[in-house]
Design an enzyme around this catalytic site. Structure first.
Site, PDB file in Angstrom:
ATOM      1  N   GLY A  20       0.817  -1.482  -0.171  1.00 28.72           N
ATOM      2  CA  GLY A  20      -0.212   0.205  -0.611  1.00 28.72           C
ATOM      3  C   GLY A  20       1.102   0.896   0.336  1.00 28.72           C
ATOM      4  O   GLY A  20       0.423   2.543  -0.546  1.00 28.72           O
ATOM      5  N   THR A  21       1.666   1.188   1.018  1.00 27.04           N
ATOM      6  CA  THR A  21       2.518   2.734   0.381  1.00 27.04           C
ATOM      7  C   THR A  21       3.179   2.942  -0.579  1.00 27.04           C
ATOM      8  O   THR A  21       3.335   4.155  -0.793  1.00 27.04           O
ATOM      9  CB  THR A  21       3.763   2.374   1.732  1.00 27.04           C
ATOM     10  OG1 THR A  21       3.514   1.454   3.627  1.00 27.04           O
ATOM     11  CG2 THR A  21       4.614   3.471   2.171  1.00 27.04           C
ATOM     12  N   ASN A  51      -7.955   3.849   8.902  1.00 25.11           N
ATOM     13  CA  ASN A  51      -7.536   2.861   9.472  1.00 25.11           C
ATOM     14  C   ASN A  51      -7.759   3.015  11.051  1.00 25.11           C
ATOM     15  O   ASN A  51      -7.635   1.977  11.783  1.00 25.11           O
ATOM     16  CB  ASN A  51      -6.199   2.495   9.009  1.00 25.11           C
ATOM     17  CG  ASN A  51      -5.232   3.881   9.950  1.00 25.11           C
ATOM     18  OD1 ASN A  51      -5.364   4.823   9.285  1.00 25.11           O
ATOM     19  ND2 ASN A  51      -4.081   3.282   9.842  1.00 25.11           N
ATOM     20  N   HIS A  58      -1.946  -8.203   2.693  1.00 31.65           N
ATOM     21  CA  HIS A  58      -1.866  -8.690   4.807  1.00 31.65           C
ATOM     22  C   HIS A  58      -2.958  -7.951   5.164  1.00 31.65           C
ATOM     23  O   HIS A  58      -3.189  -8.384   6.414  1.00 31.65           O
ATOM     24  CB  HIS A  58      -0.749  -7.840   5.054  1.00 31.65           C
ATOM     25  CG  HIS A  58      -0.242  -7.329   5.475  1.00 31.65           C
ATOM     26  ND1 HIS A  58      -0.191  -6.217   6.655  1.00 31.65           N
ATOM     27  CD2 HIS A  58       0.184  -5.746   4.060  1.00 31.65           C
ATOM     28  CE1 HIS A  58      -0.170  -5.301   7.117  1.00 31.65           C
ATOM     29  NE2 HIS A  58       0.072  -4.675   5.169  1.00 31.65           N
ATOM     30  N   THR A 107      11.571  -7.689 -10.297  1.00 32.66           N
ATOM     31  CA  THR A 107      11.335  -8.965 -10.766  1.00 32.66           C
ATOM     32  C   THR A 107      10.307  -9.164 -10.141  1.00 32.66           C
ATOM     33  O   THR A 107      10.270  -8.446  -8.511  1.00 32.66           O
ATOM     34  CB  THR A 107      12.184 -10.624 -10.548  1.00 32.66           C
ATOM     35  OG1 THR A 107      13.625  -9.839 -11.009  1.00 32.66           O
ATOM     36  CG2 THR A 107      11.459 -11.394 -10.473  1.00 32.66           C
ATOM     37  N   CYS A 154       2.266   1.518  12.068  1.00 26.73           N
ATOM     38  CA  CYS A 154       3.428   2.262  11.379  1.00 26.73           C
ATOM     39  C   CYS A 154       3.830   3.919  12.959  1.00 26.73           C
ATOM     40  O   CYS A 154       4.529   3.157  12.677  1.00 26.73           O
ATOM     41  CB  CYS A 154       3.252   2.692  10.808  1.00 26.73           C
ATOM     42  SG  CYS A 154       2.172   1.032   9.019  1.00 26.73           S
TER      43      CYS A 154
END
Lengths: 376, 405
Positions: A72-73, A153, A203, A239, A329
């Site tokens: 998300g960040t 959140n 997640h 990748t 966070c």
């Protein structure tokens, strides 16, 4: 050992065993680099493209609008930066209760002189003041980027993404919504939603960590945020996190299939906890709009401050109850929550965020409320 | 019985070591916490695991754990190092020196820097793929802030004179960043002994998971800083925000530990097999090894077979041997490798090259099979090739004027 009660699902959720099962072949035998042209590589490529199609279908978007990222960040950083650097936005409109991935990015751009910055007013119930948003938009002489989170959140407040999107459309603004808390918890219909960018993180809905998506509406063209190889159709080099991507799609599929059942189950737990706390804890109050337009997974509770309750999170932990003071966070910092500070000026309260998942039960709520009675 | 296809493209990605996966599984299942959750044991278990992995990663390269920034992979690390230094040291200068044979992640980032108004010098390499240290010295300007040179090349495996580059950088007060994606875990890399200031590497090139990598950022002599490229919760000491990929980090740590403990054994195993492969394929007429053979990774060989169409070559055995003609990131395109062209190869030789990357799991049986398959394919293709016929008749192919369509 007493079983732990995990009420911190807004921070991260447990990986669903079915998701891990879907990832396993890619963690073992199907390990090829998706850019390689032989069979190992092609199998990996097929895994990724099938995941993209599945995600796009669920969100009712085109597969070409879905880009896989590291989370998300990264997605929010990509969208916000691109709106300023590639789409000509000179004025950012955000809110003081956004996630730090948004706040710190817009502050960074503002401080670098790349854009003006306005914060929309937050009402006492935690909702954004739509009239204020419209007034900022209508008074802006420059092209605006509106970046507002779909569901908060910490307090769970949600808005109608169509209403905000239409407002942005009316004023020709670019609209980015941090939907990290709602992808996997809310039925998106992106083809019929006026939004340019949304973000998701695996997640948060029983998928893997280290993988996310950025939806970029087909009508906007941006340059890559990370330069290098031609992965993700030249939009995101590096990748691919193959099993992460496969796991993301599987988790979203499961969340969608069982959406209604999960909503009913979790909402009941949330409302039950709300009722029980009201009934049993004197002086308890709730942040945001818990019974109104609110994400069903989050309940933000303020308890009266006392000698005992100051150690509340610590005491909950001793009793094997996992919850948090705010966003993970920032949960290490003593600074407290910027979200709670914005809507609740009462210094004599201790705030705890309880956030639920399909794995929680009402029995767990009973245990937690019992313990809370002891430690308040 | 030999299991097909044989995988010999370990420079593109490696299979995960089963011991790595085993270490990761608990973090996919019961230990699912967010490493930033500070109020409960799920968070602490995750944080502890990340700390332990950080030590494992640091130990492999002789760094302090505080100097390790976890990223989503080498590409992000390359971006963070180059853009981060460019922004952080803007007051000191705007000139970056790199090399034409770098990975796309470095080259594209440098192109981006040029668009922002930075100046980039692209050094060419000698025929053996190594830079001439005198060219580097000559390219240094008062405004040079960064030298970005990869440790070992992903296509030909040559190892650049890292210590000499570092000494030159230090003498001139310039930071030295190395993309060591192919080298770390395969050969001894020590940031102190080598004098590297910033270095990027990734899990999936050393039997670890995809989607996870690290950037080493030196903390003393000198203390290096980079401007964060991803803002947010302030993870990784503010240099890289975003919820930590705990299972990925745990797997990466374990992969680093295994590489540290088994490096000697792995290098011996792969170099013996690589040499057998290379010697056998060099028995084929008109075949050439690309790049310096002395300063080279032990598991890599890049060989050109003159007068053989590269695409035909790959198609000849593609079903049974997973190989590529160059970098995976560019393997979908039919363009000849820019790395081989930088070594001075013509389109014909660059087009007829194969990159072999062996691993700790490669067996002698697989190598024997590969030798047989490739030899047969090359001979068969040449049998059908008018070019080969002309060459055998002694016609100088360079003298022919081709009709253009």
């Amino acid at each position: 050992m007493t079983p732990r009660i995990y009420f911190d699902n807004a921070a991260t959720t447990a990986l669903d065993p079915e998701v891990l099962e879907a990832m396993m072949p890619y963690l073992t035998s199907n390990f090829g680099n998706p850019s390689s042209i032989y069979s190992y590589g092609r199998e990996s490529r097929m895994g990724i493209e099938a995941a993209r199609k599945s995600v796009a279908k669920i969100l009712n978007a085109h597969p070409a609008e879905i880009f896989f990222t590291s989370g998300g960040t990264e997605s929010s950083n990509t969208a916000i930066t691109a709106a300023i650097k590639d789409l000509g936005c000179k004025h950012i409109i955000s809110s003081p209760i956004e996630h730090h991935a948004t706040l710190h990015t817009v502050e960074h751009l503002y401080q670098a002189g790349e854009a003006a910055l306005s914060y929309v007013k937050i009402l006492p119930n935690g909702h954004i003041d739509l009239a204020d948003l419209e007034s900022i938009l209508s008074n802006s002489k420059e092209k605006c980027l509106v970046t507002l989170m779909h569901a908060n959140n910490e307090i769970g407040n949600m808005f109608d993404i169509n209403v905000v999107g239409n407002l942005c459309k009316k004023y020709n603004a670019i609209f980015h919504s941090d939907t990290v808390q709602t992808v996997g918890h809310f039925p998106f219909d992106l083809r019929n939603t006026p939004v340019h960018f949304i973000t998701g993180a695996g997640h948060k809905f029983h998928g893997p960590k280290g993988v996310g998506i950025l939806y970029i509406n087909e009508n906007v063209r941006i340059k890559p945020f990370i330069n290098g190889g031609s992965q993700e159709r030249n939009m995101r080099a590096g990748t691919e996190n193959l099993y992460g991507i496969v796991g993301f799609a599987k988790a979203l599929e499961l969340a969608t299939t069982h959406h209604e059942a999960h909503v009913n189950h979790i909402k009941e737990i949330k409302h039950y906890m709300y009722d029980q706390l009201k009934k049993h804890i004197k002086g308890v109050s709730f942040n945001g709009d818990p019974l109104g337009n609110s994400l069903y997974t989050v309940l933000s509770v303020s308890f009266p401050k006392s000698e005992k309750s100051e150690m509340l999170l610590f005491n909950l932990d001793i009793n094997h109850i996992c919850a948090s003071g705010g966003s993970a966070c920032t949960s290490g910092a003593d600074a407290g929550s910027h979200v709670i500070r914005c809507i609740n000026h009462n210094p004599n309260q201790v705030t705890v965020r309880f956030s639920f998942s399909k794995n929680n039960t009402k029995d767990e709520v009973d245990i937690v409320v019992e313990k809370l009675k002891e430690v308040i | 019985m030999l299991k097909l296809p044989v995988y010999l493209d370990n420079n593109a990605t490696t299979p995960m070591d089963p011991r790595v996966l085993e270490t990761m599984i608990p973090y996919f299942t019961e230990n699912f916490g967010n490493a930033a959750s500070r109020n409960h044991p799920f968070g602490w278990a995750a944080e502890e695991a990340v700390d332990y992995a950080r030590e494992q990663v640091a130990q492999l390269i002789g760094a302090d754990p505080k100097e390790i920034i976890f990223t989503s992979g080498a590409t992000e690390g390359d971006n963070l190092a180059i853009k981060g230094v460019y922004e952080m040291y803007a007051s000191k200068g705007n000139h970056i020196i790199t090399v034409t044979t770098e990975h796309k992640a470095v080259l594209d980032t440098c192109k981006h820097i040029e668009k922002l108004g930075g100046e980039v010098t692209y050094l060419s390499v000698k025929e053996d793929g190594l830079i001439d240290i005198k060219d580097l010295e000559a390219a240094i300007k008062p405004t040079t802030i960064l030298i970005s040179i990869m440790y070992a090349n992903n296509e030909v495996g040559v190892i650049q004179p890292i210590k000499e580059i570092a000494a030159l950088a230090k003498k001139n007060g310039i930071l030295f960043f190395s993309d060591a994606t192919q080298a770390v875990g395969k050969i001894p890399v020590n940031v102190i002994a080598d004098g590297i200031d910033l270095m990027t590497f990734t899990g999936h090139k050393m039997y670890g998971p995809k989607g996870i990598g690290a950037l080493y950022v030196r903390r003393k002599n000198p203390r290096v800083k980079v401007t964060a490229q991803m803002d947010g919760g302030g993870h990784e000491r503010g240099m890289r925000s975003g919820t930590l990929n705990v299972p990925g980090i745990v797997g990466f740590g374990k992969a680093c530990e295994l590489c540290r403990l088994e490096m000697e054994q792995d290098a011996k195993h792969t170099s013996v097999l690589r040499d057998k492969l290379e010697n056998a394929l060099c028995q084929i007429e008109e075949s050439y090894v690309n790049g310096n053979k002395e300063h080279r990774l032990p598991h890599v060989a890049n060989i050109s077979f003159k007068h053989v169409e590269g695409e035909g070559l790959l198609m000849g055995f593609n079903k049974n041997i997973a190989l590529s003609s160059g970098s995976a990131c560019t393997s979908a395109s039919l363009e000849p490798s820019y790395v081989l062209k930088a070594l001075g190869l013509g389109d014909d030789l660059a087009h007829s090259s194969l990159r072999f990357g062996l691993s700790r799991f490669t067996t002698e049986e697989q190598i024997d099979y590969t030798i047989e398959q490739i030899t047969n394919t090359v001979l068969k293709l040449r049998d059908m090739s008018p070019l080969w016929e002309m060459y055998k008749e002694g016609i100088d192919l360079n003298s022919i004027e081709w009709a253009h369509h």
